[in-house]
Write a protein that holds these residues in place. Structure first.
Motif, mmCIF file in Angstrom:
data_model
loop_
_atom_site.group_PDB
_atom_site.id
_atom_site.type_symbol
_atom_site.label_atom_id
_atom_site.label_comp_id
_atom_site.label_asym_id
_atom_site.label_seq_id
_atom_site.Cartn_x
_atom_site.Cartn_y
_atom_site.Cartn_z
ATOM 1 N N LEU A 107 6.847 -5.701 -3.709
ATOM 2 C CA LEU A 107 5.713 -5.769 -2.780
ATOM 3 C C LEU A 107 5.103 -4.389 -2.471
ATOM 4 C CD1 LEU A 107 4.130 -7.896 -1.336
ATOM 5 C CD2 LEU A 107 5.645 -7.698 0.630
ATOM 6 N N TRP A 108 5.936 -3.323 -2.519
ATOM 7 C CA TRP A 108 5.431 -1.995 -2.167
ATOM 8 C C TRP A 108 4.295 -1.525 -3.084
ATOM 9 C CZ3 TRP A 108 4.223 1.112 1.334
ATOM 10 C CH2 TRP A 108 3.890 2.450 1.039
ATOM 11 N N ARG A 146 2.092 -3.209 -4.616
ATOM 12 C CA ARG A 146 0.882 -3.941 -4.225
ATOM 13 C C ARG A 146 0.333 -3.401 -2.909
ATOM 14 N NH1 ARG A 146 2.891 -9.976 -4.444
ATOM 15 N NH2 ARG A 146 1.044 -10.323 -3.156
ATOM 16 N N THR A 147 1.262 -3.163 -1.988
ATOM 17 C CA THR A 147 0.831 -2.643 -0.681
ATOM 18 C C THR A 147 0.199 -1.264 -0.836
ATOM 19 O OG1 THR A 147 2.677 -3.822 0.297
ATOM 20 C CG2 THR A 147 1.633 -2.153 1.656
ATOM 21 N N HIS A 148 0.845 -0.443 -1.697
ATOM 22 C CA HIS A 148 0.318 0.910 -1.908
ATOM 23 C C HIS A 148 -1.081 0.879 -2.511
ATOM 24 C CE1 HIS A 148 0.119 5.008 -3.644
ATOM 25 N NE2 HIS A 148 0.703 5.299 -2.484
ATOM 26 N N ARG A 176 -3.221 -1.438 -2.112
ATOM 27 C CA ARG A 176 -4.148 -1.841 -1.044
ATOM 28 C C ARG A 176 -4.478 -0.675 -0.115
ATOM 29 N NH1 ARG A 176 -4.247 -7.748 0.587
ATOM 30 N NH2 ARG A 176 -3.433 -8.782 -1.246
ATOM 31 N N ILE A 177 -3.448 0.109 0.185
ATOM 32 C CA ILE A 177 -3.688 1.269 1.062
ATOM 33 C C ILE A 177 -4.702 2.203 0.424
ATOM 34 C CG2 ILE A 177 -2.616 3.378 1.971
ATOM 35 C CD1 ILE A 177 -0.055 1.705 2.394
ATOM 36 N N ARG A 212 -8.203 0.691 0.422
ATOM 37 C CA ARG A 212 -8.819 0.723 1.757
ATOM 38 C C ARG A 212 -9.277 2.129 2.117
ATOM 39 N NH1 ARG A 212 -8.140 -3.769 4.883
ATOM 40 N NH2 ARG A 212 -8.451 -2.594 6.805
ATOM 41 N N ARG A 213 -8.458 3.109 1.702
ATOM 42 C CA ARG A 213 -8.833 4.503 1.984
ATOM 43 C C ARG A 213 -10.138 4.845 1.255
ATOM 44 N NH1 ARG A 213 -4.437 8.695 0.341
ATOM 45 N NH2 ARG A 213 -3.219 7.607 1.904
ATOM 46 N N ARG A 235 -13.028 3.220 2.951
ATOM 47 C CA ARG A 235 -13.406 3.921 4.191
ATOM 48 C C ARG A 235 -14.241 5.151 3.888
ATOM 49 N NH1 ARG A 235 -8.312 3.035 6.025
ATOM 50 N NH2 ARG A 235 -7.683 5.166 5.561
#
Lengths: 374, 178
Positions: A25-26, A28-30, A32-33, A36-37, A40
């Protein structure tokens, strides 16, 4: 603890044991982070660009508003002139002229160097409010940068005097001229017999007054809400007749009261001066004049002429070499005055006879502007 | 140099966040799974929640990351419920029915019955039940995570338990008839 709570607890724990381990999962999460950055940053950049574009567009629009030299102003508004120092965007905030001559002081204390110059700011816009002697707004104009700078220069070249000269008789027509840049404005007026910014006093020249009248006249727009605009009245006066045929004055000015008491018993807002001269061959050369606004001064001067001791009917007099035919117009009436130089040596409105003065005759010459066509 | 230091700091923060994720991942996945009843959706919710958490966590604005993550998961779930519920509901009913019919184990049967019963709860009631009875969180903690008052937690828990009781009783009657 109740049975249902126990059962719920046990069942939920059993259910939770089925949950995925999430070992991968990490990453995938990374991802996404990171996404998103980036999003932004992109949003921030877009907003920045949008702000710059808006600023640029605003600047372009503001500049485009300065391109036309002269801006016609609409019908007068009520109230007093805007404050001496206003916020930005004075171009649009100058507004319309007050409907009547403002009673409040024209002093502009916040603006520096008022003692040195009548207009100590670099004016981008000028508003001219032309008031009759009774204080009613006759005409108005908004000048834009080029004309504003010209009038500012002309105003600053007026000769300063120590104190205002004493005024005699009724008040003259008053010009309230508002010079404005983006942050400041200076009001100059000739409410007395001198021009003043509230601090410095100067003597107005005829040219300066004529220029103001000219600006006010040429930029006049007929207010949509009224049919008694001074410019309409001036337009109604029309050009001078090609020949001098004044005829019986009383018929021309039928319905005007007080002709026996005053030469011009109306409040004139426009005047037309027509001059005719006989030629040796018997024909008449017309030196035509065109209607002028701001007629109060001539009206006042005409009414101050001395009554003739022997009231002779100059209508029956043989025409002299020079005739001056003056038509004063108020909102609703006309009064004509005929001066036949060399004939009866009197001027008349058909009822009252007065003795013309040299100064009055000279001033008539100043009022006789040639027709635009020549 | 300054940029290099900044990059190093950023890398350290990122590593620390990865370690925190590893430590809290399992419990959060359990919470998300029981809440939504779907493994893939649970992972999706958890990944999205941690991605949303990261900017705030980086600026030290999160006191309790685990509680904050649950709060985000619960909110995400509520937001996506309408879309997901349609699919999950149909699948869950089929699966649950199959499990109920095939299983003779009491515990397993109870779990499957609970799964069906949980589907009958609203999202807030379900979140309250999971936090109170799966994670043993206090009413105050539950209220803080879900952004509701303690009184609402009590009332929602009470109503949820009543719903579960009646649903499980009905399931038991159906089971005995078969």
């Amino acid at each position: 603890m109740s049975d249902i709570e126990t059962r719920t607890r046990a069942a939920l724990t059993s259910l939770a044991d089925e949950a995925p381990s999430g070992d991968n999962l990490w990453p995938r999460t990374h991802r996404r982070i990171t996404a998103r950055r980036r999003a932004r940053r992109l949003t921030a950049a877009t907003i920045t660009v949008a702000i710059f574009v808006m600023i640029a567009v605003t600047a372009v629009v503001a500049n485009s508003r300065h391109t036309s030299d002269l801006q016609v102003q609409g019908p007068p508004s009520s109230g007093v002139p805007t404050t001496t120092v206003s916020q930005s965007h004075l171009v649009s905030n100058l507004g319309k002229c007050p409907a009547s001559l403002p009673a409040e002081s024209m002093t502009t204390p916040v603006v520096r160097s008022l003692r040195q110059k009548l207009v100590p700011i670099a004016a981008l816009n000028v508003r001219i409010c032309d008031y009759a002697s009774i204080g009613a707004l006759i005409d108005s104009a908004l000048l834009k940068p080029v004309a504003a700078a010209r009038l500012e220069d002309e105003t600053n070249r007026l000769a300063a005097v120590a104190r205002p000269t004493a005024c005699h008789g009724p008040p003259h027509p008053v010009f309230v001229v508002t010079f404005a840049n983006d942050t400041q404005q200076v009001n100059v007026n000739n409410a007395g017999c001198a021009v003043s910014n509230g601090v410095l006093v100067a003597t107005p020249t005829k040219k300066w007054l004529n220029d103001l009248a000219e600006y006010a006249t040429t930029s006049t727009s007929a207010p949509a809400t009224t049919t008694v605009s001074p410019s309409h009245i001036a337009a109604k006066l029309g050009p001078c007749p090609s020949t001098s045929t004044p005829g019986p004055m009383t018929l021309r000015d039928a319905g005007v009261r007080g002709l026996s008491k005053k030469l011009v018993p109306i409040i004139a807002v426009a005047v037309r001066v027509c001059t005719y001269q006989d030629r040796p061959d018997g024909s008449v050369a017309a030196r035509r004049g065109r209607p002028l606004l701001a007629a109060s001064q001539l009206e006042d001067e005409t009414n101050r002429l001395q009554r003739s001791p022997s009231e002779r009917d100059i209508g029956g007099c043989v025409a002299g070499p020079l005739e001056v035919f003056i038509t004063f117009a108020s909102v609703s009436q006309h009064v004509s005055v005929l001066d036949q130089v060399g004939c009866a040596d009197a001027a008349t409105n058909g009822v009252l006879y007065v003795v013309p003065t040299t100064k009055w005759r000279n001033d008539l010459g100043d009022y006789t502007l040639p027709n635009p066509g020549g | 140099m300054r940029r290099a230091v900044k990059t190093d700091e950023s890398g350290e923060r990122s590593d620390a966040f990865a370690r925190l994720f590893a430590a809290k991942r399992r419990s959060l996945l359990r919470f998300a799974y029981v809440l939504c009843g779907d493994g893939q959706v649970a992972e999706e919710l958890v990944a999205e929640a941690w991605a949303r958490m990261y900017p705030k966590w980086r600026r030290d604005r999160i006191v309790d990351p685990a509680a904050y993550a649950r709060s985000v998961v619960a909110n995400l779930w509520r937001g996506r419920l309408r879309h997901l519920r349609v699919q999950r509901s149909a699948e869950t009913h089929v699966d649950a029915a199959a499990r109920l019919s095939s299983s003779h184990d009491t515990a397993v049967a109870d779990r499957d019955a609970m799964r069906v019963a949980l589907d009958g709860l609203g999202p807030r009631q379900r979140a309250v039940i999971v936090l109170r009875f799966l994670e043993d969180r206090s009413e105050a903690d539950t209220a803080a995570i879900l952004g509701i008052t303690v009184g609402t937690v009590k009332s929602q828990a009470s109503k949820a338990l009543a719903t579960l009781r009646s649903t499980l009783a009905a399931e038991a009657v159906e089971g005995s008839l078969e």
